[in-house]
Design an enzyme around this catalytic site. Structure first.
Site, PDB file in Angstrom:
ATOM      1  N   GLY A   1      14.085  56.672  -3.609  1.00 25.96           N
ATOM      2  CA  GLY A   1      13.553  55.379  -4.011  1.00 25.96           C
ATOM      3  C   GLY A   1      13.256  54.492  -2.811  1.00 25.96           C
ATOM      4  N   GLY A   2      13.490  53.197  -2.979  1.00 33.50           N
ATOM      5  CA  GLY A   2      13.213  52.247  -1.914  1.00 33.50           C
ATOM      6  C   GLY A   2      14.029  52.488  -0.663  1.00 33.50           C
TER       7      GLY A   2
ATOM      8  N   GLY B   1     -14.250  63.881  24.699  1.00 37.12           N
ATOM      9  CA  GLY B   1     -13.456  62.697  24.376  1.00 37.12           C
ATOM     10  C   GLY B   1     -11.967  62.929  24.528  1.00 37.12           C
ATOM     11  N   ALA B   2     -11.521  64.167  24.354  1.00 42.57           N
ATOM     12  CA  ALA B   2     -10.098  64.465  24.505  1.00 42.57           C
ATOM     13  C   ALA B   2      -9.644  64.245  25.944  1.00 42.57           C
ATOM     14  CB  ALA B   2      -9.809  65.898  24.067  1.00 42.57           C
TER      15      ALA B   2
END
Length: 542
Positions: free
Chosen positions: A196-197, A432-433
């Protein structure tokens, strides 16, 4: 749970039945013919007349975990007698001192650390108002004293009987997690369920560790999943340690048992400072000379650009011996990240992994490296990058799942970092790498290259096919012509010499000189200061 805890001293758990008090029989029950009011006295040799041995007290698993975490005899508990004040659903009859969580502080390798450990034997370790207040008080103390915080999670979640008070408690914990983020190290161990939370607190901390087949994290359990989606799934498949360490990346470490988990937290803290204002600790005797020349490096990395190898062998040769602690070992294996020491100083390692997916960058690799870089920057750990990257992984799957944004996270992290940034191009850095991986263009302080490294927009094969496609179509022997053009391209554009001439590479070094050169630059950059424009917060891509 019992099998694992048997390895911890003082964690024996008695059966719930053994702790039940059995009422003594009444006179009438013992002897129906006895006169009313007569006292029934058993014979001297009767078992009931024998002195009863003292009942074995149930020992706290939560306290045993904290004692194993801290230096012997140094743990000081806080708030052991705190009680909840709920009166609904019969809780007023179930008052347990401490309210299901043990909090306190102690010493780890002589340094003060705050920690809490949830106790699932008390109301399932569920979080109520008093339980939450103990944790938030500890968080406040850790932040005020600028000391690390360790949380051991073993809880069924919110205490339903306390309603909104329980939910409010979670919110207070989350807010403090964020306030402490990047200020003090926060480490979470999941040694049982975390549902849960409750899962959001570990997710907000710096490092998360889970134990194989004993730790679980999920927002909604299998029963809810089946009700809503009609999917039948086990807790292990839904949110087990293997899932979160290998598929989601929620967990940074996967451990075989609790003792391994606890000992690794101690080791992890040895690389980290007390807070963001202090330098990381330095061992008194590093034991590995900074001028060691690792000759094995030339053997480990093949000359052929497409031949795989394990970059962790390179890392092990360069950093101080036996100092590399890998983080996220099972997730996004095409990039390797971890903590190590170089000349005795703590550093963060980022390395492309040619042994997996040829070392390409993709969504998960970008997320993994970006998060790690930001953690290192927060705690003043210099970054050392080992670069061997062919580019970003192409394909519709990557594009449609947001590789642009996720790749930009890695770029953002390197640009944002103000700690010393050192890099070594081992074999290739394309497109770009190349820019993203700690290049001079994104603020690299020290950029080195091995002599055989290739630095270009793309590899020679692809470049020749694009640049000379028309010329090759007219050649009687296109293969021979392509090979000649490829060699010419390699000599003119792939050599690191051109990058050196442009000032993008500081020095071309022999592989065996890598450790010595990095140690020299690291020493020279130790007092680096870099200012930034004042702002409320940066807007990192999502």
């Amino acid at each position: 749970m019992h099998a694992v805890l048997s390895k911890l001293p003082g964690t024996e758990i008695t059966s719930p039945r053994a702790s039940l008090a059995i009422p003594a029989p009444t006179t009438a029950q013992a002897n129906p013919n006895a006169r009313p009011g007569a006292e029934h006295k058993p014979a001297a040799n009767h078992p009931a007349a024998q002195p009863k041995p003292p009942q074995k007290k149930r020992r706290s698993v939560a306290r045993a975990r904290l004692r194993a975490l801290f230096d012997p005899g140094s743990f000081q508990e806080i708030g052991a007698e705190i009680l909840h004040r709920s009166t609904d659903f019969g809780l007023e009859k179930r008052q347990m001192p401490g309210d299901g969580v043990v909090t306190g502080f102690g010493q780890i390798a002589g340094r003060t650390v705050y920690a809490y450990s949830q106790d699932r034997t008390i109301l399932g370790g569920s979080l109520g108002e008093a339980h939450a207040k103990k944790i938030t008080h500890l968080q406040d103390l850790a932040l005020r004293t600028q000391s690390p915080l360790v949380g051991i999670n073993d809880s069924g979640g919110a205490r339903i009987q306390e309603g909104i008070d329980s939910l409010g408690g979670y919110g207070e914990i989350f807010r403090r997690n964020v306030q402490a983020s990047g200020v003090i190290p926060q480490i979470s161990l999941i040694l049982g369920p975390c549902a849960g939370g409750a899962v959001y607190s570990p997710a907000l901390t710096d490092f998360v560790g889970m134990v194989d087949r004993r730790s679980y994290m999920f927002l909604t359990g299998p029963k809810v999943v089946k009700t809503v989606t009609f999917e039948d799934v086990t807790v292990e498949r839904l949110g087990g340690a293997a899932v979160h360490s290998g598929q989601t990346g929620v967990s940074h470490f996967l451990f075989a048992d609790e003792m391994e988990a606890i000992q690794n937290v101690r080791r992890l803290l040895s690389y980290l400072p007390q807070n963001c204002h202090e330098p990381p600790p330095v061992p008194r005797n590093p034991g590995d000379p900074v001028d060691r020349m690792p000759a094995a490096l030339e053997r480990i990395v093949p000359a052929q650009a497409r031949q795989p190898y394990d970059v962790r062998e390179v890392v092990a040769e360069v950093v101080d011996r036996d100092s590399f602690l890998e983080v996220h070992q099972n997730w996004a294996r095409n990039i390797v990240v971890g903590l190590a020491r170089l000349g005795g100083h703590s550093v963060g390692i980022i390395a492309n992994q040619p042994a997996h997916l040829a070392g390409v960058l993709d969504i998960d690799a970008s997320r993994k490296a970006a998060r790690f870089i930001r953690t290192c920057n927060a705690f003043r750990l210099p970054l050392v990058s080992f670069v061997d990257v062919p580019g970003f992984l192409p394909g519709t799957d990557q594009e449609h799942h947001g590789v642009i944004d996720h790749g930009a996270k890695l770029l953002y992290a390197y640009c944002e970092a103000t700690v010393p940034k050192l890099s070594v191009i081992l074999r290739k850095a394309y497109g770009g790498a190349y820019i993203v991986m700690s290049s001079r263009h994104v603020g690299g302080d020290c950029n080195l290259s091995w002599p055989t490294a290739e630095i270009a927009v793309m590899g020679a094969q692809g470049a020749v096919e694009i640049l000379f496609s028309r010329q090759l179509a007219k050649e009687p022997d296109p293969a021979a012509c392509a090979e000649k053009l490829k060699k010419d391209y390699e000599e003119r554009f792939l050599s690191p010499q051109r990058a050196v001439e442009r000032g993008f590479i500081d020095e071309v070094i022999a592989p065996c000189e890598t450790r010595r050169t990095l140690c020299r630059y690291l020493h020279a950059l130790k007092n680096k200061e870099e200012s930034r424009q004042p702002r409320r917060n940066g807007n990192i891509p999502t």
